[in-house]
Design a protein around this motif. Structure first.
Motif, mmCIF file in Angstrom:
data_model
loop_
_atom_site.group_PDB
_atom_site.id
_atom_site.type_symbol
_atom_site.label_atom_id
_atom_site.label_comp_id
_atom_site.label_asym_id
_atom_site.label_seq_id
_atom_site.Cartn_x
_atom_site.Cartn_y
_atom_site.Cartn_z
ATOM 1 N N VAL A 31 -35.985 -7.843 39.375
ATOM 2 C CA VAL A 31 -36.622 -7.587 38.235
ATOM 3 C C VAL A 31 -36.215 -8.442 37.042
ATOM 4 C CG1 VAL A 31 -36.637 -5.022 39.015
ATOM 5 C CG2 VAL A 31 -34.697 -5.939 37.601
ATOM 6 N N SER A 32 -35.504 -9.265 37.428
ATOM 7 C CA SER A 32 -35.117 -10.347 36.260
ATOM 8 C C SER A 32 -33.647 -9.850 35.696
ATOM 9 C CB SER A 32 -35.902 -10.622 35.224
ATOM 10 O OG SER A 32 -35.709 -9.677 33.853
ATOM 11 N N SER A 33 -32.761 -10.922 35.438
ATOM 12 C CA SER A 33 -31.420 -10.919 34.981
ATOM 13 C C SER A 33 -31.313 -10.179 33.516
ATOM 14 C CB SER A 33 -30.820 -12.214 35.143
ATOM 15 O OG SER A 33 -31.278 -13.169 34.177
ATOM 16 N N ASN A 34 -32.337 -10.600 32.627
ATOM 17 C CA ASN A 34 -32.382 -10.343 31.278
ATOM 18 C C ASN A 34 -32.683 -8.568 31.205
ATOM 19 O OD1 ASN A 34 -32.016 -12.643 30.393
ATOM 20 N ND2 ASN A 34 -34.023 -12.827 29.715
ATOM 21 N N THR A 35 -33.596 -8.211 32.169
ATOM 22 C CA THR A 35 -33.874 -6.613 32.405
ATOM 23 C C THR A 35 -32.483 -6.094 32.789
ATOM 24 O OG1 THR A 35 -36.096 -7.259 32.629
ATOM 25 C CG2 THR A 35 -35.203 -5.070 33.498
ATOM 26 N N THR A 36 -31.938 -6.618 33.798
ATOM 27 C CA THR A 36 -30.756 -5.810 34.509
ATOM 28 C C THR A 36 -29.657 -5.720 33.343
ATOM 29 O OG1 THR A 36 -31.457 -7.011 36.436
ATOM 30 C CG2 THR A 36 -29.200 -5.905 36.327
ATOM 31 N N ALA A 37 -29.451 -6.746 32.755
ATOM 32 C CA ALA A 37 -28.346 -6.884 31.556
ATOM 33 C C ALA A 37 -28.757 -5.767 30.490
ATOM 34 C CB ALA A 37 -28.306 -8.043 30.912
ATOM 35 N N HIS A 38 -29.958 -5.648 30.290
ATOM 36 C CA HIS A 38 -30.296 -4.609 29.144
ATOM 37 C C HIS A 38 -30.259 -3.236 29.672
ATOM 38 C CE1 HIS A 38 -34.074 -2.978 26.820
ATOM 39 N NE2 HIS A 38 -33.102 -2.499 26.177
ATOM 40 N N ILE A 39 -31.033 -2.879 30.836
ATOM 41 C CA ILE A 39 -31.101 -1.317 31.149
ATOM 42 C C ILE A 39 -29.770 -0.792 31.510
ATOM 43 C CG2 ILE A 39 -32.288 -0.004 32.910
ATOM 44 C CD1 ILE A 39 -34.052 -0.914 30.492
ATOM 45 N N ARG A 40 -28.983 -1.753 32.335
ATOM 46 C CA ARG A 40 -27.538 -0.905 32.787
ATOM 47 C C ARG A 40 -26.757 -0.482 31.436
ATOM 48 N NH1 ARG A 40 -22.673 -4.581 32.544
ATOM 49 N NH2 ARG A 40 -22.937 -5.921 30.957
ATOM 50 N N LEU A 41 -27.042 -1.151 30.058
ATOM 51 C CA LEU A 41 -26.048 -0.544 29.337
ATOM 52 C C LEU A 41 -26.714 0.840 28.761
ATOM 53 C CD1 LEU A 41 -24.809 -3.392 26.827
ATOM 54 C CD2 LEU A 41 -23.763 -2.375 28.854
ATOM 55 N N TRP A 42 -27.862 0.983 28.806
ATOM 56 C CA TRP A 42 -28.416 2.519 28.595
ATOM 57 C C TRP A 42 -28.109 3.356 29.492
ATOM 58 C CZ3 TRP A 42 -31.347 3.821 24.390
ATOM 59 C CH2 TRP A 42 -31.792 2.958 23.841
ATOM 60 N N ILE A 43 -27.590 3.034 30.800
ATOM 61 C CA ILE A 43 -26.744 3.944 31.724
ATOM 62 C C ILE A 43 -25.152 4.056 31.256
ATOM 63 C CG2 ILE A 43 -26.486 4.407 34.217
ATOM 64 C CD1 ILE A 43 -28.911 2.801 34.722
ATOM 65 N N ALA A 44 -24.658 2.754 31.236
ATOM 66 C CA ALA A 44 -23.256 2.790 31.249
ATOM 67 C C ALA A 44 -22.555 3.618 29.730
ATOM 68 C CB ALA A 44 -22.772 1.538 31.163
ATOM 69 N N LEU A 45 -23.366 3.203 28.693
ATOM 70 C CA LEU A 45 -22.781 3.789 27.431
ATOM 71 C C LEU A 45 -22.734 5.487 27.482
ATOM 72 C CD1 LEU A 45 -21.875 3.680 24.566
ATOM 73 C CD2 LEU A 45 -24.329 3.419 23.692
ATOM 74 N N PRO A 46 -23.697 6.216 27.730
ATOM 75 C CA PRO A 46 -23.694 7.630 27.874
ATOM 76 C C PRO A 46 -22.479 8.064 28.743
ATOM 77 C CG PRO A 46 -25.917 7.204 28.003
ATOM 78 C CD PRO A 46 -25.176 5.925 28.177
ATOM 79 N N LEU A 199 -25.282 -2.597 23.312
ATOM 80 C CA LEU A 199 -26.625 -2.309 23.591
ATOM 81 C C LEU A 199 -27.401 -2.700 22.386
ATOM 82 C CD1 LEU A 199 -28.580 -0.672 25.122
ATOM 83 C CD2 LEU A 199 -27.506 1.356 24.298
ATOM 84 N N LEU A 200 -26.861 -2.536 21.267
ATOM 85 C CA LEU A 200 -27.782 -2.837 19.713
ATOM 86 C C LEU A 200 -28.237 -4.475 20.038
ATOM 87 C CD1 LEU A 200 -25.618 -0.920 17.108
ATOM 88 C CD2 LEU A 200 -28.023 -0.450 18.084
ATOM 89 N N ALA A 201 -27.310 -5.260 20.239
ATOM 90 C CA ALA A 201 -27.772 -6.481 20.286
ATOM 91 C C ALA A 201 -28.596 -6.779 21.453
ATOM 92 C CB ALA A 201 -26.360 -7.601 20.944
ATOM 93 N N LEU A 202 -28.650 -6.311 22.634
ATOM 94 C CA LEU A 202 -29.565 -6.622 23.778
ATOM 95 C C LEU A 202 -31.035 -5.779 23.234
ATOM 96 C CD1 LEU A 202 -27.381 -5.575 26.753
ATOM 97 C CD2 LEU A 202 -28.725 -7.548 26.323
ATOM 98 N N ILE A 203 -31.032 -4.645 22.556
ATOM 99 C CA ILE A 203 -32.285 -3.974 22.009
ATOM 100 C C ILE A 203 -33.078 -4.926 21.124
ATOM 101 C CG2 ILE A 203 -33.227 -2.261 20.253
ATOM 102 C CD1 ILE A 203 -31.080 -0.445 21.411
ATOM 103 N N VAL A 204 -32.044 -5.623 20.164
ATOM 104 C CA VAL A 204 -32.583 -6.700 19.125
ATOM 105 C C VAL A 204 -33.031 -7.913 20.195
ATOM 106 C CG1 VAL A 204 -32.031 -8.427 17.467
ATOM 107 C CG2 VAL A 204 -31.226 -6.237 17.535
ATOM 108 N N PHE A 205 -32.529 -8.179 21.094
ATOM 109 C CA PHE A 205 -32.935 -9.404 21.985
ATOM 110 C C PHE A 205 -34.224 -8.928 22.708
ATOM 111 C CE2 PHE A 205 -32.867 -11.353 26.089
ATOM 112 C CZ PHE A 205 -33.070 -12.718 25.715
ATOM 113 N N ALA A 206 -34.251 -7.796 23.155
ATOM 114 C CA ALA A 206 -35.393 -7.437 24.157
ATOM 115 C C ALA A 206 -36.645 -7.276 22.998
ATOM 116 C CB ALA A 206 -35.120 -6.236 24.840
ATOM 117 N N THR A 207 -36.399 -6.799 21.951
ATOM 118 C CA THR A 207 -37.569 -6.583 21.047
ATOM 119 C C THR A 207 -38.143 -8.028 20.486
ATOM 120 O OG1 THR A 207 -36.451 -4.342 20.156
ATOM 121 C CG2 THR A 207 -38.280 -5.604 18.770
ATOM 122 N N ALA A 208 -37.099 -8.555 20.156
ATOM 123 C CA ALA A 208 -37.666 -10.355 19.855
ATOM 124 C C ALA A 208 -38.358 -10.848 20.914
ATOM 125 C CB ALA A 208 -36.262 -11.009 19.464
#
Length: 301
Positions: A31-46, A199-208
């Motif tokens: 699914v791409s390395s960038n997507t994996t790095a992003h989505i896993r923090l949405w799971i890890a943080l909670p 996660l905030l940094a990845l949100i900015v990165f993904a949005t950009a």
């Protein structure tokens, strides 16, 4: 007896990181390395917030001063965003084993940065460890290249460069975290802050990149659901189980011993890749892996 249990926990921690790297390499290729790095923090943080509640009695860290928030937060943005984007991309390019071997240079880079900016003195044994680690990493890269395991030269050079970028960035993140940490700040609280800023940094990165919603959409369908389940498993085993085991190990065994045993991930990846992933590993690459890990261990003596 307690020290033995702590040492076993440190070994299992290293196994957790090994499992994580294999899963992220597999899912990243799908699914791409960038997507994996992003989505896993949405799971890890909670999950980590629940861990913090169990260990500290509150959902979020309390009582940390602004300086600690800034330094540890910057560490999280660099470590969980920039460094992990490099590392996850490297997983796809050259595989988990080679990437984790190259990542053994991160502790020595942290030591060198602490020497330059913090005035810390490196002992003769630690300097030897720096040299031995570099020799071991070069040994593995050369062995894999000579055997053709890593594919064409251009692809390998790109993967190694990306992994080194991850190592350098992670080293800087460690130095920032160390500068922000005090005895009054529990390690689990620092990890929560790092995850939040990561996660905030990845949100900015993904949005950009205009890929924020696309990252979630990649996990639709049967194949996407399987990939998501793997990421959930990795998030539980790594940021949750791995962190808990590491914290408990530090309470039961000496810090140097725990840190050293936690560096065994590249060694554990050897049988995992050989027997679980059915990949050929050149004998000289195995020797180089042990050399690199041994050099990293010397840094903690």
């Amino acid at each position: 007896m307690e020290q033995t249990i702590g040492q076993l926990m440190a070994v299992v921690t290293a196994l957790c990181w090994a499992q994580n790297s294999l899963i992220y390499a597999h899912v990243g290729a799908q699914v791409s390395s960038n997507t994996t790095a992003h989505i896993r923090l949405w799971i890890a943080l909670p999950l980590m917030l629940l861990v913090h509640l169990a260990f500290e009695g509150t959902i979020i860290p309390l009582g940390m001063d602004m300086r600690a928030w800034i330094l540890i937060g910057l560490s999280g943005a660099l470590g969980f965003c920039v460094a992990d984007l490099f590392i996850f991309s490297s997983f796809v390019h050259i595989g988990a084993r080679q990437t984790m071997v190259i990542m053994t240079t991160s502790p020595l880079l942290s030591a060198l940065l602490a020497r330059i900016f913090g005035g810390e003195i490196l002992t003769g044994i630690q300097i030897t460890g720096v040299v031995v680690t570099l020799v071991g990493v070069a040994w593995v890269i050369h062995a894999d290249r000579s055997s053709g395991v890593s594919g064409n030269r251009r692809h390998m050079v790109k993967g190694v460069a990306i992994a080194l970028g991850g190592s350098v960035t992670q080293a800087i993140a460690y130095v920032l975290a160390d500068a922000g940490m005090t005895e009054a700040i529990p390690a689990v609280s620092a990890n929560v802050v790092r995850l939040v800023f990561g996660l905030l940094a990845l949100i900015v990165f993904a949005t950009a990149r205009k890929s924020f919603l696309k990252d979630f959409a990649r996990f639709s369908g049967k194949a996407g659901h399987k990939a998501l389940l793997l990421i959930i498993a990795a998030a539980i085993v790594g940021p949750v189980l791995g962190i808990i085991l590491n914290l408990q190990a530090l309470k039961l065994a000496p810090v140097g011993v725990v840190t050293t045993l936690s560096q065994l991930t590249p060694v554990m990846l050897l049988p995992l890749e050989r027997f679980a992933m059915k990949r050929h590993i050149p004998p000289m690459a195995t020797v180089g892996t042990f050399v690199a890990v041994f050099g990293s261990v010397l840094l903690f003596i």
